[in-house]
Design a protein around this motif. Sequence first.
Motif, PDB file in Angstrom:
ATOM      1  N   LYS A 234       0.857  -1.180   0.000  1.00  0.00           N
ATOM      2  CA  LYS A 234       0.000   0.000   0.000  1.00  0.00           C
ATOM      3  C   LYS A 234       0.894   1.231   0.000  1.00  0.00           C
ATOM      4  O   LYS A 234       2.007   1.207   0.523  1.00  0.00           O
ATOM      5  CB  LYS A 234      -0.881   0.013   1.245  1.00  0.00           C
ATOM      6  CG  LYS A 234      -1.864  -1.127   1.300  1.00  0.00           C
ATOM      7  CD  LYS A 234      -2.635  -1.078   2.607  1.00  0.00           C
ATOM      8  CE  LYS A 234      -3.365  -2.379   2.831  1.00  0.00           C
ATOM      9  NZ  LYS A 234      -3.671  -2.608   4.232  1.00  0.00           N
ATOM     10  N   ALA A 235       0.413   2.315  -0.559  1.00  0.00           N
ATOM     11  CA  ALA A 235       1.192   3.548  -0.634  1.00  0.00           C
ATOM     12  C   ALA A 235       1.649   4.027   0.739  1.00  0.00           C
ATOM     13  O   ALA A 235       2.669   4.705   0.851  1.00  0.00           O
ATOM     14  CB  ALA A 235       0.380   4.642  -1.326  1.00  0.00           C
ATOM     15  N   THR A 236       0.932   3.655   1.784  1.00  0.00           N
ATOM     16  CA  THR A 236       1.264   4.101   3.139  1.00  0.00           C
ATOM     17  C   THR A 236       2.158   3.126   3.895  1.00  0.00           C
ATOM     18  O   THR A 236       2.569   3.421   5.017  1.00  0.00           O
ATOM     19  CB  THR A 236      -0.031   4.320   3.940  1.00  0.00           C
ATOM     20  OG1 THR A 236      -0.794   3.115   3.916  1.00  0.00           O
ATOM     21  CG2 THR A 236      -0.859   5.462   3.358  1.00  0.00           C
ATOM     22  N   ASP A 237       2.477   1.972   3.306  1.00  0.00           N
ATOM     23  CA  ASP A 237       3.329   0.985   3.982  1.00  0.00           C
ATOM     24  C   ASP A 237       4.742   1.532   4.157  1.00  0.00           C
ATOM     25  O   ASP A 237       5.269   2.188   3.256  1.00  0.00           O
ATOM     26  CB  ASP A 237       3.390  -0.323   3.187  1.00  0.00           C
ATOM     27  CG  ASP A 237       2.100  -1.121   3.261  1.00  0.00           C
ATOM     28  OD1 ASP A 237       1.227  -0.781   4.083  1.00  0.00           O
ATOM     29  OD2 ASP A 237       1.970  -2.082   2.467  1.00  0.00           O
ATOM     30  N   LYS A 238       5.347   1.231   5.301  1.00  0.00           N
ATOM     31  CA  LYS A 238       6.722   1.674   5.553  1.00  0.00           C
ATOM     32  C   LYS A 238       7.712   0.969   4.637  1.00  0.00           C
ATOM     33  O   LYS A 238       8.760   1.515   4.314  1.00  0.00           O
ATOM     34  CB  LYS A 238       7.103   1.452   7.011  1.00  0.00           C
ATOM     35  CG  LYS A 238       6.414   2.414   7.939  1.00  0.00           C
ATOM     36  CD  LYS A 238       6.975   2.339   9.336  1.00  0.00           C
ATOM     37  CE  LYS A 238       6.259   3.360  10.201  1.00  0.00           C
ATOM     38  NZ  LYS A 238       6.983   3.652  11.406  1.00  0.00           N
ATOM     39  N   ALA A 239       7.373  -0.255   4.225  1.00  0.00           N
ATOM     40  CA  ALA A 239       8.229  -1.022   3.323  1.00  0.00           C
ATOM     41  C   ALA A 239       7.364  -1.998   2.537  1.00  0.00           C
ATOM     42  O   ALA A 239       6.259  -2.335   2.957  1.00  0.00           O
ATOM     43  CB  ALA A 239       9.296  -1.777   4.104  1.00  0.00           C
ATOM     44  N   GLY A 240       7.881  -2.415   1.407  1.00  0.00           N
ATOM     45  CA  GLY A 240       7.158  -3.372   0.587  1.00  0.00           C
ATOM     46  C   GLY A 240       8.086  -3.982  -0.441  1.00  0.00           C
ATOM     47  O   GLY A 240       9.219  -3.527  -0.623  1.00  0.00           O
ATOM     48  N   GLY A 241       7.590  -4.973  -1.112  1.00  0.00           N
ATOM     49  CA  GLY A 241       8.382  -5.651  -2.119  1.00  0.00           C
ATOM     50  C   GLY A 241       8.519  -4.843  -3.394  1.00  0.00           C
ATOM     51  O   GLY A 241       7.735  -3.934  -3.669  1.00  0.00           O
ATOM     52  N   CYS A 242       9.538  -5.186  -4.147  1.00  0.00           N
ATOM     53  CA  CYS A 242       9.773  -4.598  -5.465  1.00  0.00           C
ATOM     54  C   CYS A 242      10.378  -5.698  -6.325  1.00  0.00           C
ATOM     55  O   CYS A 242      11.378  -6.300  -5.919  1.00  0.00           O
ATOM     56  CB  CYS A 242      10.719  -3.404  -5.390  1.00  0.00           C
ATOM     57  SG  CYS A 242      11.078  -2.712  -7.029  1.00  0.00           S
ATOM     58  N   PRO A 243       9.803  -5.975  -7.493  1.00  0.00           N
ATOM     59  CA  PRO A 243      10.328  -7.062  -8.321  1.00  0.00           C
ATOM     60  C   PRO A 243      11.773  -6.853  -8.764  1.00  0.00           C
ATOM     61  O   PRO A 243      12.452  -7.809  -9.117  1.00  0.00           O
ATOM     62  CB  PRO A 243       9.372  -7.101  -9.517  1.00  0.00           C
ATOM     63  CG  PRO A 243       8.691  -5.783  -9.538  1.00  0.00           C
ATOM     64  CD  PRO A 243       8.666  -5.307  -8.114  1.00  0.00           C
ATOM     65  N   LEU A 244      12.275  -5.653  -8.698  1.00  0.00           N
ATOM     66  CA  LEU A 244      13.654  -5.380  -9.093  1.00  0.00           C
ATOM     67  C   LEU A 244      14.670  -5.885  -8.077  1.00  0.00           C
ATOM     68  O   LEU A 244      15.845  -6.054  -8.411  1.00  0.00           O
ATOM     69  CB  LEU A 244      13.865  -3.880  -9.301  1.00  0.00           C
ATOM     70  CG  LEU A 244      13.014  -3.233 -10.387  1.00  0.00           C
ATOM     71  CD1 LEU A 244      13.283  -1.735 -10.426  1.00  0.00           C
ATOM     72  CD2 LEU A 244      13.279  -3.863 -11.733  1.00  0.00           C
ATOM     73  N   PHE A 245      14.233  -6.104  -6.837  1.00  0.00           N
ATOM     74  CA  PHE A 245      15.163  -6.431  -5.767  1.00  0.00           C
ATOM     75  C   PHE A 245      14.889  -7.773  -5.096  1.00  0.00           C
ATOM     76  O   PHE A 245      15.271  -7.994  -3.950  1.00  0.00           O
ATOM     77  CB  PHE A 245      15.192  -5.293  -4.743  1.00  0.00           C
ATOM     78  CG  PHE A 245      15.566  -3.973  -5.350  1.00  0.00           C
ATOM     79  CD1 PHE A 245      16.858  -3.746  -5.815  1.00  0.00           C
ATOM     80  CD2 PHE A 245      14.633  -2.961  -5.500  1.00  0.00           C
ATOM     81  CE1 PHE A 245      17.213  -2.541  -6.401  1.00  0.00           C
ATOM     82  CE2 PHE A 245      14.979  -1.745  -6.086  1.00  0.00           C
ATOM     83  CZ  PHE A 245      16.271  -1.545  -6.537  1.00  0.00           C
ATOM     84  N   GLY A 246      14.233  -8.667  -5.778  1.00  0.00           N
ATOM     85  CA  GLY A 246      14.006 -10.019  -5.265  1.00  0.00           C
ATOM     86  C   GLY A 246      13.236 -10.042  -3.969  1.00  0.00           C
ATOM     87  O   GLY A 246      12.212  -9.387  -3.836  1.00  0.00           O
TER      88      GLY A 246
END
Length: 93
Positions: free
Chosen positions: A63-75
């Motif tokens: 979610k836009a408000t999450d402190k952290a989240g996944g990104c397909p670029l970084f496994g």
Amino acid sequence: MAVAGSAAVLAAPRARAQTLLDEKDPQAAALGYVADAKRVDTKKYPKFAAGQHCGNCALFQGKATDKAGGCPLFGAKQVAGAGWCSAWAKKAG
């Protein structure tokens, strides 16, 4: 008792915190990733615009408000919601 123990084992992977991406990670460095978009080198990345951050990137898996989240670029590593990299793309909508 066996059922309760099984439930705890199944829940354990979700409870484990994912590793946050280190700015010194080779892939992160190659894309100019910073954990705080306020620290983007605007001379090196002139396409950066104020207001861009991982939380509002099309690649951010949270979610836009999450402190952290996944990104397909970084496994399996998570990026900071307040972070930024040169692959930033405007989220549709």
